[in-house]
Design an enzyme around this catalytic site. Structure first.
Site, PDB file in Angstrom:
ATOM      1  N   VAL A  30       0.836  -1.200   0.000  1.00 28.80           N
ATOM      2  CA  VAL A  30       0.000   0.000   0.000  1.00 28.80           C
ATOM      3  C   VAL A  30       0.876   1.258   0.000  1.00 28.80           C
ATOM      4  O   VAL A  30       0.557   2.240  -0.666  1.00 28.80           O
ATOM      5  CB  VAL A  30      -0.967  -0.020   1.211  1.00 28.80           C
ATOM      6  CG1 VAL A  30      -1.750   1.276   1.330  1.00 28.80           C
ATOM      7  CG2 VAL A  30      -1.916  -1.215   1.097  1.00 28.80           C
ATOM      8  N   GLU A  31       1.987   1.209   0.715  1.00 26.30           N
ATOM      9  CA  GLU A  31       2.862   2.374   0.811  1.00 26.30           C
ATOM     10  C   GLU A  31       3.573   2.698  -0.496  1.00 26.30           C
ATOM     11  O   GLU A  31       3.639   3.851  -0.903  1.00 26.30           O
ATOM     12  CB  GLU A  31       3.905   2.175   1.917  1.00 26.30           C
ATOM     13  CG  GLU A  31       3.380   2.368   3.320  1.00 26.30           C
ATOM     14  CD  GLU A  31       3.006   3.805   3.632  1.00 26.30           C
ATOM     15  OE1 GLU A  31       3.378   4.727   2.883  1.00 26.30           O
ATOM     16  OE2 GLU A  31       2.317   4.015   4.636  1.00 26.30           O
TER      17      GLU A  31
END
Length: 200
Positions: A30-31
């Protein structure tokens, strides 16, 4: 998912050693979508998207020559330690992940407004990005465990990064290292994304 193959074995091992549930390593998807040199509008950098101040707090050097926020191993360990610190502060992993995204101050304010330390209860009091962030990580964990069930068929994960760690003197040229190892400067750079110049 394809790129995760390069980093997940290392991330799971480091998260396990630091006492963080291994599945939370999917936060990296996600990052940064598993891009070690990813950058954000907030000056965050690396697989784990550390902003400069948080990177420094967790021991990641940032100089004209090196930015350890982009280091595979050092930034992964710093990320696990930060998540563990946040878990110790809030008592659960959902709030720890939320604070990883938006900062402790925003989570503290939301808890005060909601009157309880629970991610789903503070949900209306946090920014939209953070509202989506924790569910996105939980969704990635579910999908990664059974990709075919969710329509991701025949995903060939990349092989885990394999490399040796060699100490060299400061200011050693990457061109020299590439020449001596019969590789390319681009390859040496790719294995050392924390280096900002073509020097150690």
């Amino acid at each position: 998912l394809r790129r995760s193959g390069q980093y997940m074995n290392m991330a799971r091992k480091i998260f396990r050693e630091e006492g963080v549930p291994e599945d939370i390593a999917w936060l990296g998807q996600v990052e940064s979508a598993w891009r070690p040199t990813a950058r954000s509008w907030a000056a965050a950098s690396g697989l784990w998207q550390f902003i400069p101040s948080t990177g420094s707090r967790f021991g990641l050097r940032q100089t004209a020559y090196v930015d350890e926020r982009n280091s595979f191993e050092k930034a992964t360990r710093a990320s696990a330690r930060y998540l563990k610190w946040l878990h110790n502060r809030y008592g659960n992993w959902e709030l720890a992940m939320g604070a990883y995204n938006t900062g402790e101050g925003n989570i503290d304010r939301a808890i005060r407004r909601a009157g309880v330390a629970d991610f789903w209860t503070i949900y209306p009091y946090i920014a939209q990005e953070t509202r989506n962030y924790v569910p996105n990580i939980l969704a990635v964990i579910l999908i990664a465990k059974n990709p075919e069930k969710y329509g991701f068929r025949n995903v060939q994960r990349m092989s885990p990064l394999a490399y040796d760690t060699i100490s060299v003197p400061s200011s050693t040229s990457l061109h020299l290292i590439a020449s001596l190892t019969d590789s390319s400067v681009d390859y040496v750079r790719a294995l050392n994304p924390e280096l900002r110049r073509d020097l150690t």
